[in-house]
Design an enzyme around this catalytic site. Sequence first.
Site, PDB file in Angstrom:
ATOM      1  CB  ILE A   7      43.099 -17.905 -24.253  1.00  0.00           C
ATOM      2  CG1 ILE A   7      44.426 -17.855 -23.740  1.00  0.00           C
ATOM      3  CG2 ILE A   7      42.970 -18.827 -25.206  1.00  0.00           C
ATOM      4  CD1 ILE A   7      44.716 -19.108 -22.689  1.00  0.00           C
ATOM      5  N   GLY A   8      43.469 -14.477 -23.945  1.00  0.00           N
ATOM      6  CA  GLY A   8      43.302 -13.239 -22.946  1.00  0.00           C
ATOM      7  C   GLY A   8      44.400 -12.081 -23.133  1.00  0.00           C
ATOM      8  N   GLY A  10      45.838  -8.633 -20.656  1.00  0.00           N
ATOM      9  CA  GLY A  10      46.293  -7.780 -19.707  1.00  0.00           C
ATOM     10  C   GLY A  10      46.907  -6.731 -19.807  1.00  0.00           C
ATOM     11  CG  PHE A  12      52.001  -4.691 -17.634  1.00  0.00           C
ATOM     12  CD1 PHE A  12      52.202  -3.579 -17.850  1.00  0.00           C
ATOM     13  CD2 PHE A  12      51.423  -4.983 -16.419  1.00  0.00           C
ATOM     14  CE1 PHE A  12      52.055  -2.429 -17.062  1.00  0.00           C
ATOM     15  CE2 PHE A  12      51.513  -4.067 -15.471  1.00  0.00           C
ATOM     16  CZ  PHE A  12      51.631  -2.820 -15.913  1.00  0.00           C
ATOM     17  N   GLY A  13      50.331  -7.554 -21.241  1.00  0.00           N
ATOM     18  CA  GLY A  13      50.684  -8.458 -22.309  1.00  0.00           C
ATOM     19  C   GLY A  13      49.325  -9.236 -22.824  1.00  0.00           C
ATOM     20  CG  ASP A 115      45.291  -5.519 -10.796  1.00  0.00           C
ATOM     21  OD1 ASP A 115      44.310  -4.765 -10.304  1.00  0.00           O
ATOM     22  OD2 ASP A 115      45.464  -5.687 -11.830  1.00  0.00           O
TER      23      ASP A 115
END
Length: 268
Positions: A7-8, A10, A12-13, A115
């Site tokens: 579902i997403g 980033g 780093f992951g 961030d």
Amino acid sequence: MQIQNQIGEGLFGHIHKCLTEEGNTCAIKIYKEECPKKLREKEIKILQSISHPNIQKIVKSDREFKWFITELMNQDLYSVITKYGTLQQSTIKQILLQLSNGLSYLHQLGYVHRDIKLENVMMTKEPNVKLIDFGLSVYIDSNKLYPRHCGTPTYMAPELHQENNLIIGEILKKSDVFSLGVLIFTLCYGYPPFTIAKSTECKFWQTIEQKKWQAFWNYFDKKIIRSDQHFKDLIQNMLDPDNKSRFTIEQVKQHQWLNDEGNLNELL
């Protein structure tokens, strides 16, 4: 535990839906192989040490810090304004109030987020908003030095673009406020107030840097009429290029623009 659809994603992951052994539907962040263990451990330990209604809640993590499970949320604010456009001021007020409460809590504990951006604010079904993604966050000692160049360029305060590689920790709290100011402006106008806070080619940043606020607002008000002077005053103090005179998060919370009660009914 059953890992379901992604579902997403980033820096780093990857984020997936998952069904826990207890039968709860949650979200799981699975770190990318190239993500250093030190960074994974830092993010998870920060999340384990904090608890606030406007910050994502960690449910479980593994011993090797390869993944962690959090509550499942609906969508981020970037998706919201991409699909539906700008938000009403009553909605933006409540979003700012909730995020300011969460950020104030972090700063009081000695953490900085580093961030803050639309993609890192998620909505819940109630609805409420929550700050997510603590991969770049750090616990600061006010007088120690920390890496300067950190964050998403279009949200980064000007002090983060300077050539010196290190910055005093206490200043980073003001850098968080700057990023939050960019986020709130974008919710109101539909696009950011500048392209990058160091470019000599961006005329919008030049007007901010020189504090020529009337020229700045004259341009944006040609696009969308926003006559609320309290809002403009708040944005000017959050985007102040001088971090010494820029608002703290406590000053944001006390500003007159937030005196009127906002709500998130629009997000339902």
